[in-house]
Design an enzyme around this catalytic site. Structure first.
Site, mmCIF file in Angstrom:
data_model
loop_
_atom_site.group_PDB
_atom_site.id
_atom_site.type_symbol
_atom_site.label_atom_id
_atom_site.label_comp_id
_atom_site.label_asym_id
_atom_site.label_seq_id
_atom_site.Cartn_x
_atom_site.Cartn_y
_atom_site.Cartn_z
ATOM 1 N N GLU A 441 -37.069 54.549 55.602
ATOM 2 C CA GLU A 441 -37.372 54.793 54.177
ATOM 3 C C GLU A 441 -37.270 53.503 53.369
ATOM 4 O O GLU A 441 -36.824 53.523 52.213
ATOM 5 C CB GLU A 441 -36.408 55.825 53.582
ATOM 6 C CG GLU A 441 -36.744 57.244 53.865
ATOM 7 C CD GLU A 441 -38.156 57.594 53.505
ATOM 8 O OE1 GLU A 441 -38.682 57.039 52.521
ATOM 9 O OE2 GLU A 441 -38.758 58.399 54.217
HETATM 10 C C1 LIG Z 1 -35.611 56.025 64.173
HETATM 11 C C2 LIG Z 1 -36.676 55.631 63.209
HETATM 12 C C3 LIG Z 1 -37.352 56.611 62.500
HETATM 13 C C4 LIG Z 1 -38.376 56.259 61.619
HETATM 14 N N1 LIG Z 1 -39.105 57.242 60.996
HETATM 15 C C5 LIG Z 1 -40.255 56.893 60.333
HETATM 16 C C6 LIG Z 1 -41.149 57.902 59.856
HETATM 17 O O1 LIG Z 1 -40.905 59.099 59.990
HETATM 18 N N2 LIG Z 1 -42.300 57.498 59.266
HETATM 19 C C7 LIG Z 1 -42.618 56.184 59.105
HETATM 20 O O2 LIG Z 1 -43.684 55.893 58.575
HETATM 21 N N3 LIG Z 1 -41.766 55.209 59.524
HETATM 22 C C8 LIG Z 1 -40.605 55.538 60.127
HETATM 23 N N4 LIG Z 1 -39.750 54.561 60.587
HETATM 24 C C9 LIG Z 1 -40.070 53.168 60.326
HETATM 25 C C10 LIG Z 1 -39.173 52.537 59.299
HETATM 26 O O3 LIG Z 1 -39.405 53.083 58.028
HETATM 27 C C11 LIG Z 1 -39.406 51.017 59.363
HETATM 28 O O4 LIG Z 1 -38.861 50.583 60.605
HETATM 29 C C12 LIG Z 1 -38.778 50.285 58.198
HETATM 30 O O5 LIG Z 1 -39.443 50.599 56.997
HETATM 31 C C13 LIG Z 1 -38.824 48.760 58.391
HETATM 32 O O6 LIG Z 1 -40.074 48.322 58.823
HETATM 33 P P1 LIG Z 1 -40.175 47.385 60.110
HETATM 34 O O7 LIG Z 1 -39.407 48.013 61.204
HETATM 35 O O8 LIG Z 1 -41.589 47.080 60.366
HETATM 36 O O9 LIG Z 1 -39.418 46.064 59.693
HETATM 37 P P2 LIG Z 1 -40.047 44.798 58.932
HETATM 38 O O10 LIG Z 1 -40.883 45.244 57.810
HETATM 39 O O11 LIG Z 1 -40.638 43.900 59.934
HETATM 40 O O12 LIG Z 1 -38.739 44.136 58.336
HETATM 41 C C14 LIG Z 1 -37.810 43.395 59.132
HETATM 42 C C15 LIG Z 1 -36.675 42.899 58.233
HETATM 43 O O13 LIG Z 1 -37.199 42.000 57.258
HETATM 44 C C16 LIG Z 1 -36.881 42.414 55.957
HETATM 45 N N5 LIG Z 1 -38.038 42.181 55.090
HETATM 46 C C17 LIG Z 1 -39.319 42.497 55.320
HETATM 47 N N6 LIG Z 1 -40.084 42.143 54.275
HETATM 48 C C18 LIG Z 1 -39.289 41.601 53.360
HETATM 49 C C19 LIG Z 1 -39.459 41.060 52.046
HETATM 50 N N7 LIG Z 1 -40.659 41.028 51.471
HETATM 51 N N8 LIG Z 1 -38.380 40.603 51.396
HETATM 52 C C20 LIG Z 1 -37.156 40.667 51.940
HETATM 53 N N9 LIG Z 1 -36.925 41.156 53.166
HETATM 54 C C21 LIG Z 1 -37.957 41.628 53.867
HETATM 55 C C22 LIG Z 1 -36.557 43.905 56.045
HETATM 56 O O14 LIG Z 1 -35.609 44.295 55.076
HETATM 57 C C23 LIG Z 1 -35.976 44.010 57.459
HETATM 58 O O15 LIG Z 1 -34.596 43.775 57.434
HETATM 59 C C24 LIG Z 1 -38.693 54.893 61.427
HETATM 60 C C25 LIG Z 1 -37.974 53.903 62.112
HETATM 61 C C26 LIG Z 1 -37.003 54.259 63.008
HETATM 62 C C27 LIG Z 1 -36.302 53.173 63.770
#
Ligand SMILES: Cc1cc2nc3c(=O)[nH]c(=O)nc-3n(C[C@H](O)[C@H](O)[C@H](O)COP(=O)(O)OP(=O)(O)OC[C@H]3O[C@@H](n4cnc5c(N)ncnc54)[C@H](O)[C@@H]3O)c2cc1C
Length: 598
Positions: A441
């Site tokens: 989220e």
């Molecule tokens: C168990 C699980 C359930 C999930 N359920 C769902 C679901 O039902 N539906 C769905 O759509 N997604 C779901 N997700 C996905 C989840 O919402 C994302 O993993 C999350 O939003 C982070 O995206 P990412 O993993 O691509 O990380 P990234 O976007 O690659 O981010 C990596 C890190 O960099 C930081 N970061 C990125 N951009 C910036 C910025 N501009 N400024 C500062 N910091 C930044 C982030 O805070 C994070 O710490 C789920 C994930 C998991 C693991």
């Protein structure tokens, strides 16, 4: 094996004595929320969580979900029966309007029940939780036809919901989404793409799954301005709601992960699947935000819920585990040692979790009530003020309650010494499960940026100004109350810190955005401390006035409130000054090292 007792009395104290929900009895959602109805729903849902869901938490964690070769996913043993029981209790649609089959009761009640569900079994709780989020988005943005076809089935638990944002190359930066939608002559769209990490994407609890999918219509602009939201059912419904042919959507695999093993986290493949637009073309992200506001509040509740159940078990253990003697001499001389709860350091840990949980619950309740007012208040001004509050407090609740919720599960685990590290006691599961709410989220760093970068300055700072005015108003109105002074003085100091931090951002972050980015998480935590401190001031006032009235049976509980609140304002609220100090150093030392030095 861990146990759980739903904190029904605490919620009734908040509803009746702190927030006085009877004040809203003239509004639609509250008219039916008589004290009998509220007590019955809390009582029944609490019992269900204690007796049915809690025992399934451990077995569900061990067994996990299974994907079969044909793409079906089955949930752990006992989940389908428990799901039927939950549906029969009507818990999914507590706050959904009656015309769609719900009970039409306040959101505050839904969030309380959701806390019980997530304490007892967060993996299970996510299935109805996601359905509630999807219902909210459909009700707010979809056509009447879609609402009528989908929502009653979802409320009845026959169909569940999901949200599909994340793709392999993009999570935070949704502007990069590649999933495509192609218009069809009949007004539907064909959706193609791969979504990953989709919670509850496939399972055996219900006959149909309603995926809300963000995709880009052919020819739409790049970035987030070109995203549209679609409803894409697993099985295509006929106009009468009966099920027709399967849609071209399938679960490619499920993730092996750190926690929430009993919730299926799926790779979802859309291969020209039929979908229907929710909201206007290219307004998808806006519609998704409706779902995300509700969902983020719900995820904050998960942080609180795990903190609560971990606390309950740590407190029980601390009363039984015999080690050492009290510093002031043996308290139980007939026993070989005193229970560890006599030790100030153990107390410090337990008090810190307890003081957080009770205030966090109040903060959720207060904000959930605002969500009700945003929908039902009598005039535009009140509705707008409530909506402002929701927008401002949602990232705070999501970020602070899940950061601290996780930290609290670790603290509770620590109370078990080595036994906390051993599976048998169940504490390590709480730690593993509490980790994900900090990430999904919108990772918590992003919540902080949302607060500082978008919410503070929105509408000329109207929401934050109203928040400050409300807390200041409370301080002023109660300034003459000597009994309340121990709560008000620390709150006033913390509020001053928050105001200074806000001013500092105005002066230093607009020209140099890195200053805002580097201080955002501290600001969010500082905001959380003030909001929780304000909750304690209100709870202390309510407890004192109830005690004055002579609350016979409840005196011990009310006195405990006052002591717990004092612990918060004396020992936790002062952390506000460290956050302010960090914010005021700016971004220099954070950003100075060249990339190659890492
Ligand atoms: C168990 C699980 C359930 C999930 N359920 C769902 C679901 O039902 N539906 C769905 O759509 N997604 C779901 N997700 C996905 C989840 O919402 C994302 O993993 C999350 O939003 C982070 O995206 P990412 O993993 O691509 O990380 P990234 O976007 O690659 O981010 C990596 C890190 O960099 C930081 N970061 C990125 N951009 C910036 C910025 N501009 N400024 C500062 N910091 C930044 C982030 O805070 C994070 O710490 C789920 C994930 C998991 C693991």
């Amino acid at each position: 094996m861990p146990t759980y007792k739903a904190p029904v009395d605490d919620i009734l104290f908040l509803l009746n004595d702190v927030f006085h929900i009877e004040r809203y009895a003239n509004l639609p959602a509250f008219a039916e929320a008589s004290s009998d109805v509220v007590a019955a729903i809390l009582g029944e849902s609490g019992k269900f969580c204690e007796e049915v869901l809690t025992p399934l938490n451990r077995s569900g964690d061990e067994e996990g979900c299974t994907r079969h070769d044909d793409g079906r996913v089955t949930t752990p043993k006992g989940f389908t029966a428990a799901y039927k029981q939950m549906v029969a209790g009507g818990f999914i649609g507590i706050s959904v309007p009656t015309e769609f089959g719900g009970l039409g009761l306040p959101v505050a009640l839904t969030q309380s029940v959701n806390e019980f569900l997530a304490s007892a079994n967060i993996s299970f709780a996510m299935y109805p939780g996601l359905t509630q989020g999807a219902i909210a988005a459909i009700l707010a943005h979809a056509s009447d036809e879609i609402k009528k076809l989908y929502v009653p089935k979802m409320v009845a638990g026959e169909w569940t919901g999901t949200m599909n944002l994340t793709e392999p190359h993009c999570g935070t930066d949704l502007g990069l989404i590649r999933s495509k939608a192609v218009r069809q002559p009949d007004g539907s769209y064909k959706i193609t793409g791969t979504k990953i990490f989709i919670s509850a994407g496939e399972h055996d609890l219900a006959d149909n799954i309603v995926h809300l999918v963000l995709a880009r219509i052919e020819g739409a602009p790049e970035g987030t301005r070109g995203l549209s939201l679609f409803v894409v059912p697993k099985v295509l419904p006929k106009p009468d709601g009966s099920l027709g042919a399967p849609n071209a959507v399938s679960c490619g695999s499920i993730e092996e992960k750190m926690g929430i093993h009993a919730n299926s986290t799926c790779v979802m493949n859309y291969d020209g699947a039929s979908g229907w637009l929710v909201a206007d073309e290219n307004r998808g992200l806006n519609a998704m935000f409706t779902m995300m506001n509700e969902a983020r509040l719900g995820v904050g509740v998960q942080g609180l819920a795990l903190s609560e159940v971990a606390y309950q078990n740590a407190a029980a253990y601390a009363k039984e585990r015999l080690q050492g003697r009290a510093l002031t001499g043996p308290k139980y001389p007939d026993k070989p040692a005193d229970p560890i709860i006599v030790h100030p350091d153990v107390r410090r840990n337990l008090m810190a979790i307890k003081a957080f949980n009770e205030a966090a619950r109040a903060l959720v309740m207060w904000t959930a009530l605002k969500s009700d007012l945003a929908r039902h208040a009598e005039n535009d001004k009140e509705r707008q003020a409530a909506d402002d509050h929701m927008g401002l407090l949602t990232p705070v609740i999501k970020g602070v309650l899940t950061d601290q919720g996780f930290a609290n599960t670790v603290t509770a685990q620590q109370m078990f010494g080595g036994h906390g590290y051993i599976k048998e006691w169940g504490m390590e599961q709480f730690v593993r499960d509490a980790r994900i709410p900090m990430i999904y989220e919108g990772a918590n760093g992003i919540q902080a940026l949302d607060l500082v970068g978008r919410k503070l300055g929105k509408d000329g700072g109207r929401a934050v100004t109203a928040f400050f005015a409300e807390v200041q108003g409370f301080l002023k109105d109660n300034a003459g109350d000597a009994a309340l002074k121990p709560y008000l003085d620390p709150l006033a100091r913390a509020l001053e810190h928050l105001q200074q931090a806000t001013m500092w951002f105005m002066q230093n972050a607009l020209a140099k955005p890195d200053n805002g980015g580097a201080g955002a998480t501290d600001y969010m935590q500082l905001f959380g401390l003030v909001a929780l401190g304000y909750m304690w001031a209100q709870m202390a006032k309510a407890a004192q006035s109830k005690l004055k009235e002579g609350a016979d049976g409840a005196a011990a509980r009310l006195n405990a409130k006052l002591i717990t609140g004092r612990f918060f304002v004396e020992r936790i609220l002062p952390e506000a000054s460290a956050h302010l100090a960090r914010i005021q150093t700016g971004a220099a030392s954070t950003m100075e090292l060249p990339v190659e030095a890492f």
